[in-house]
Each structure stands twice: as structure tokens, then as C-alpha cells.
Design a protein around this motif. Structure first.
Motif, mmCIF file in Angstrom:
data_model
loop_
_atom_site.group_PDB
_atom_site.id
_atom_site.type_symbol
_atom_site.label_atom_id
_atom_site.label_comp_id
_atom_site.label_asym_id
_atom_site.label_seq_id
_atom_site.Cartn_x
_atom_site.Cartn_y
_atom_site.Cartn_z
ATOM 1 N N HIS A 241 58.987 -4.276 24.452
ATOM 2 C CA HIS A 241 60.254 -4.601 25.104
ATOM 3 C C HIS A 241 60.142 -5.955 25.823
ATOM 4 C CE1 HIS A 241 63.452 -4.330 28.148
ATOM 5 N NE2 HIS A 241 64.052 -3.520 27.295
ATOM 6 N N ASP B 173 58.429 -6.042 29.100
ATOM 7 C CA ASP B 173 56.969 -5.912 29.003
ATOM 8 C C ASP B 173 56.354 -7.211 28.496
ATOM 9 O OD1 ASP B 173 56.829 -3.183 29.896
ATOM 10 O OD2 ASP B 173 57.740 -2.626 27.988
ATOM 11 N N ARG C 253 50.605 -12.095 33.192
ATOM 12 C CA ARG C 253 49.178 -11.853 33.444
ATOM 13 C C ARG C 253 48.330 -13.041 33.026
ATOM 14 N NH1 ARG C 253 48.031 -5.738 31.479
ATOM 15 N NH2 ARG C 253 49.363 -4.721 32.994
ATOM 16 N N VAL D 121 47.350 -5.018 24.006
ATOM 17 C CA VAL D 121 47.443 -4.039 25.104
ATOM 18 C C VAL D 121 48.268 -2.830 24.661
ATOM 19 C CG1 VAL D 121 48.406 -3.636 27.415
ATOM 20 C CG2 VAL D 121 47.141 -5.747 26.935
ATOM 21 N N PHE D 122 49.307 -3.096 23.883
ATOM 22 C CA PHE D 122 50.175 -2.017 23.424
ATOM 23 C C PHE D 122 49.662 -1.371 22.139
ATOM 24 C CE2 PHE D 122 54.365 -1.544 25.661
ATOM 25 C CZ PHE D 122 53.952 -2.152 26.828
ATOM 26 N N MET E 20 41.189 -1.678 27.593
ATOM 27 C CA MET E 20 42.524 -1.132 27.809
ATOM 28 C C MET E 20 42.503 -0.081 28.931
ATOM 29 S SD MET E 20 45.179 -0.349 24.768
ATOM 30 C CE MET E 20 44.226 0.935 24.018
ATOM 31 N N ASP F 81 43.544 -1.128 32.398
ATOM 32 C CA ASP F 81 44.899 -1.621 32.629
ATOM 33 C C ASP F 81 45.639 -0.698 33.603
ATOM 34 O OD1 ASP F 81 46.947 -3.544 30.592
ATOM 35 O OD2 ASP F 81 47.667 -2.457 32.344
ATOM 36 N N LEU G 187 48.778 -0.991 34.939
ATOM 37 C CA LEU G 187 50.195 -0.713 34.653
ATOM 38 C C LEU G 187 50.374 0.011 33.323
ATOM 39 C CD1 LEU G 187 53.137 -1.123 35.574
ATOM 40 C CD2 LEU G 187 53.110 -3.301 34.367
ATOM 41 N N TYR G 188 49.790 -0.590 32.279
ATOM 42 C CA TYR G 188 49.998 -0.023 30.938
ATOM 43 C C TYR G 188 48.876 0.940 30.581
ATOM 44 C CZ TYR G 188 53.538 -3.657 30.665
ATOM 45 O OH TYR G 188 54.634 -4.454 30.899
ATOM 46 N N LEU H 109 51.712 4.284 27.851
ATOM 47 C CA LEU H 109 52.016 3.776 26.509
ATOM 48 C C LEU H 109 52.280 4.931 25.541
ATOM 49 C CD1 LEU H 109 49.484 0.812 26.217
ATOM 50 C CD2 LEU H 109 51.937 0.735 26.701
ATOM 51 N N ALA I 192 58.693 -0.298 28.538
ATOM 52 C CA ALA I 192 57.695 0.774 28.569
ATOM 53 C C ALA I 192 57.793 1.581 29.854
ATOM 54 C CB ALA I 192 56.296 0.174 28.425
ATOM 55 N N ILE I 193 58.055 0.905 30.965
ATOM 56 C CA ILE I 193 58.084 1.608 32.251
ATOM 57 C C ILE I 193 59.298 2.523 32.344
ATOM 58 C CG2 ILE I 193 58.075 1.312 34.770
ATOM 59 C CD1 ILE I 193 55.532 0.308 33.204
#
Lengths: 426, 131
Positions: free
Chosen positions: A362, A365, A372, A423-424, B1, B4, B6-7, B12, B64-65
Motif C-alpha cells: 500500500h 507502507d 526508513r 520486508v513484505f 525481518m 522489524d 512495525l511490520y 503482515l 498494512a496497518i
């Protein structure tokens, strides 16, 4: 940097005299020396607001320290200095885009200038049976005032469509005008989402031939390309200081003198009057008739310094620089898997920005993940919800460049996006 | 990962495979909300039985959030008395998410509570709390 720049070829026909496309002006912008979260600042949000060169801050500082007084009222020497600074700034700013100072009006921002035209012209010149024509690519600043004025007057609001390339069709403009009811056409010079550069001179000629007036939102154009308002042929041309290296709090409206003279004022109060009686008043001459209250004096001084700085760089060079970066950005983004850019594919048909989406990521994101890595990009609807609907996306991420942007920053964006996909788990 | 903040994997996972997403036909309560900042949209359908949320579905699109928050909350909301669900605080949601939420992402995290509260009480304000 200068060495690299001197070997680079400017795009054909853009830079005069073989001027290098890369501007190497980073040191002029104090904020770019900052580090954020331990990383150098990579500012790719200049379409929202530009960073400011030190000369702008110095000019405002100097004005406030040495020449501050209210304008248009005082007989004392200091007030005359303030007058000279403010009106001198107006002449510089108007001259920068080839217009006369007397019909160059300062307001708070582009939004206020468009409201000025919508209310001061629209209320007396629009009625049921008339139409206002805007486009699907407009910023809310060039949508909502027309919605309101159409509701108030009974005029119809119609839209020119954006095609799959992100461009308008000249055929559709002619067709709409041929209906005979269009009184005013308002459109962006450069789209803040698609980057599309509209053929302003061609459009204003068509509009004038049809007896309608044209209003052009030049917010994204003036900071990055040579603009000659007279050659563009617009009846009204609006832009804002803070996107053009100047301060916030000052918008600029260039208007055709005879139209401005025929209009009632927009905001009323001090400074815009000739005489005030108990029941009625008469209006000051142009441009003061449209500047009620104490105007943005220090801001005008700052913006004049900004346009002198831009003129010093040369707007042809600025344009060549931004085009080169845009080409690099389009190429770098195309290499990120799952990424789609909206708007015209050719860099020469667009301004210095790219809006994009990434499959499975998204825009919010995307902006968070880019942050970062110290990369500032915008995510959202960019104040263009009708366009988002037309494109079939809820929002996009947008990266935009300025005179201080360097090629390595574009590469950093692409690297940050790749990392974000990881990351995703994409 | 794994480092992380936040994610997180769990966030996720909910984003990619959200729980209780879709529509419910028939439903007793519904609402639709937008986050004006980013254009995210979220709707909810709720089936009510004996004063409790018997079933619910969220639908829409977002980051995502916002999507993970709706998914995680949906598991907790099933079976909850309506009056309780309609008065949940921002802190309830932020605690449930269990990740640091910056001020700019707060509305993403709270969009689902906002839409649910609107469906239940008609109140269109944002949930409040210290956060």
C-alpha cells in the motif's frame, strides 16, 4: 559534482549554450545538510513544497530586521522602504513570468486565488444554463471552488476526461465548447499526480475563440519550467510561492486587466478601498482592490529572492535538469518489480514527478518503508480524489524532484523500494 | 525481518490474509468510513444476536496497518456485547496491535474502530485514548 555535470549532455533543444543539466546547487539549501535517523536527508517531495535556498531566508531576515513597517499607509521613511520592498517584489515576481505588476495579485496560496476568481468573477457571470468546465486531473484547489460556485449560481460543472496515457483530448475540449454554454474553463498547467504537461497555449486559444475565459493552475509549472504567462494566453494564471523555493503564505494570481477591472472584490476590508462611507465603499485600483488587509510583505520579499535565484539558474536549465532526473526516475522505477507508474511514459511530456503503486504494497507502507532509508516521498490521494477514482486506485505514492535533487537520490529511492518489497516478503 | 518493530510477521500475515473480510448478507448494522488523509476505505457489516455481535465482516482497502488492525480486532469482536464494542477506546486497539504506532499512522490503526462504532452508535468521531 560539477565535473560530472560538465560531461553530461543536456537534452536536445532544452538547455541553451550547452549548459549542464545538473545544477549542483545543494550547498545553497541549508536543510539538505541535515541527517535524519542517522542518514542524509533525501527529499523527494518537492511537488508538495520545495526546500528553500539560504538567499530566501536572508532576504526575509534582512527585511524584518531593517525595513519592516506596514505598507501603503505610512509617510515616514521606514514605511516608504517597506512599500518599495513590497512593490519591488511584486515587479520582480510578475516579471519572472512575463506579466505586469498592476494585475499581479498576492493571496495566501493557489487555493485562495482560485476562490478569488470563482467568487469574484463567478457569482456575477454564471447562472443556470451556463457551464464551468474543469478536468479530471485537477487538484482539489481547482475542483471544490467550482463545485461551490456552481451550486450557488445554478451553473453546471462538467469535466474533461483523462485518457489512459494521463492526457486530455483537444477534441473533447472543442466538443464541450461547441455546446455553447461553457463560460469558464479551469485546468492545471502540470498535473500534480500524473505529471502531465497540458498544452496551455493551444487550449487557451481554443477557449478564447469560444468566448469563454481560462483559469490555469500553474502551481507545479512555475517552479520547474520557463513560464511566460502572456505567451500562454491565459486569462488567469495562478501559482504559489512555497513550491517555487519561496516561503509559505503567498500565492500569486496574474489576471487580464480588463476582466479584473470588471469584477467586484473578493475579500473586503482594509487597504482594498478607495473611500468608505457609512453604507457603501468604492474600490482601490488594481492590484490593491483584491488585496484586503495587510498583505504578505516579508513573504513577497522572500519570493522575489526565490525567483531571482531561479532566474539566476536559468529556467531552461532547471527544466533540463528536472527532465533528466524524471527520465532517470521513470527508468529506475520501471525496474522495480510490481511497480506501475501513472501518467505519460515520456519524460518530455511530464513535469518532475512520478506517482506509482506497487502490487502488494500500500502507498502508505511504501512511504513508511522509504522513510526508513531517509527517503521522503508522499502517499495518499494528493488532493485529487476524483482523479484517483478515474485511475481506479485509492491512492498512490509520489516522488518529485527539485533543482537540488541529485541522480544518486533517485537511485536511493529505487533501492529503498526494493528493500521495502523484501520486508513484505514480495 | 524478525527485528522489524512495525511490520511484524503477525501484522503482515493479517494484512495478506485478513480474517473476517468480505460482506455479510443479511446484516443488521453497517457503516462505511474513509480516512481522508490517505483515501483508505473501510466498511463493516454486523449481524446481531441477543445484544451481541454474532458475526461481522470488514471490507475495503488500506495499508498494512489499517487492514491488520481490522483483521486482528475482528477476532476479538465476535461475541462481544454491542454496547462494549461501541465504546472501545483507542488504547484497546493499539494494545491489541502490540506495535509502536506513530502519530501519523494512528488513524490507520483506528479506522476499523471508527467504522464499527459508527455502525453501532451512529457516532462518527474518532475513538479516543492516550495511545
Amino acid at each position: 559534482m560539477p565535473q560530472a555535470a560538465s560531461t553530461r549532455q543536456p537534452a536536445a533543444g532544452l538547455a541553451e549554450g550547452g549548459a549542464p543539466a545538473s545544477l549542483a546547487v545543494r550547498e545553497d539549501f541549508p536543510i539538505l545538510a541535515r541527517r535524519l535517523q542517522g542518514r542524509p536527508l533525501i527529499y523527494l517531495d518537492s511537488a508538495s513544497t520545495s526546500q528553500k535556498p539560504a538567499v530566501v531566508m536572508q532576504a526575509m531576515d534582512e527585511h524584518l530586521r531593517a525595513h519592516n513597517a506596514n505598507v501603503h499607509r505610512g509617510v515616514y521613511a521606514l514605511a516608504q522602504e517597506a512599500d518599495a520592498a513590497y512593490e519591488g517584489a511584486r515587479a520582480t515576481i510578475a516579471g519572472f513570468v512575463g506579466w505586469e505588476p498592476e494585475s499581479t495579485i498576492f493571496a495566501k496560496n493557489v487555493t485562495e486565488t482560485i476562490n478569488l476568481v470563482a467568487y469574484a468573477w463567478g457569482l456575477d457571470n454564471l447562472a443556470a444554463g451556463d457551464a464551468v468546465l474543469i478536468t479530471e486531473m485537477e487538484h482539489h484547489a481547482n475542483v471544490v471552488p467550482w463545485q461551490q460556485i456552481c451550486r450557488r449560481t445554478g451553473a453546471e460543472l462538467r469535466y474533461l476526461h483523462v485518457d489512459e496515457r494521463g492526457e486530455l483530448s483537444s477534441g473533447e475540449l472543442a466538443q464541450e465548447l461547441a455546446r455553447g454554454d461553457v463560460k469558464l474553463v479551469a485546468f492545471a498547467h502540470v498535473s500534480n499526480v500524473l505529471g502531465t504537461i497540458n498544452p496551455v497555449a493551444e487550449m487557451t486559444a481554443t477557449i478564447r475563440d469560444a468566448g469563454a475565459i481560462s483559469v490555469v493552475d500553474g502551481a507545479q509549472a512555475v517552479p520547474q519550467m520557463p513560464v511566460d504567462v502572456r505567451a500562454l494566453g491565459a486569462d488567469f494564471y495562478a501559482w504559489t510561492g512555497h513550491k517555487a523555493l519561496g516561503p509559505t503564505g503567498i500565492g500569486v494570481l496574474h489576471g487580464r486587466r480588463e476582466i479584473l477591472e470588471s469584477m467586484e472584490p473578493f475579500l473586503t476590508g482594509g487597504d482594498m478601498i478607495a473611500a468608505v462611507d457609512f453604507q457603501r465603499s468604492t474600490w482601490n485600483e488594481l492590484p490593491y482592490k483584491f488585496e484586503a488587509g495587510t498583505p504578505p510583505i516579508a513573504e513577497a520579499v522572500g519570493l522575489a529572492a526565490a525567483v531571482r535565484y531561479l532566474a539566476g539558474l536559468g529556467m531552461e536549465r532547471v527544466r533540463a535538469h528536472e527532465q533528466e532526473l524524471t527520465a532517470r526516475m521513470l527508468k529506475a522505477l520501471a525496474e522495480v518489480e510490481g511497480l506501475s507508474v501513472v501518467g505519460p511514459p515520456e519524460p518530455q511530456r511530464r513535469g518532475g514527478l512520478a506517482s506509482f503503486t506497487i502490487e502488494g504494497l500500500h502507498p502508505h507502507d511504501i512511504a513508511e518503508l522509504a522513510n526508513r532509508e531517509g527517503v521522503c516521498v508522499r502517499a495518499g490521494h494528493h488532493c485529487a480524489q476524483p482523479l484517483m477514482r478515474r485511475l481506479g486506485v485509492g491512492s498512490t505514492a509520489r516522488a518529485s524532484v527539485g533543482v537540488y535533487t541529485e541522480p544518486r537520490e533517485i537511485d536511493a529511492l529505487a533501492a529503498a523500494l526494493r528493500k521495502g518489497r523484501e520486508v513484505f516478503g514480495l | 525481518m524478525s527485528e522489524d518493530e512495525l511490520y511484524r510477521e503477525q501484522i503482515l500475515e493479517h494484512y495478506k490474509r485478513p480474517h473476517n473480510f468480505g460482506e455479510l448478507t443479511p446484516h443488521d448494522l453497517e457503516a462505511f468510513e474513509q480516512n481522508p488523509l490517505c483515501g483508505d476505505e473501510l466498511g463493516v457489516h454486523i449481524q446481531v444476536d441477543d445484544g451481541r455481535i454474532a458475526d461481522l465482516r470488514f471490507h475495503g482497502h488500506g495499508c498494512a496497518i489499517s487492514q491488520a488492525a481490522a483483521s486482528i480486532a475482528s477476532d476479538e469482536l465476535k461475541g462481544m456485547p454491542l454496547d462494549q464494542a461501541g465504546s472501545l477506546s483507542a488504547d484497546w486497539m493499539i494494545d491489541l496491535l502490540g506495535i509502536p504506532i506513530s502519530p501519523t499512522r494512528r488513524k490507520c490503526a483506528l479506522l476499523n474502530l471508527k467504522v464499527m462504532r459508527r455502525a453501532i452508535t451512529g457516532d462518527s468521531g474518532w475513538p479516543t485514548g492516550v495511545g
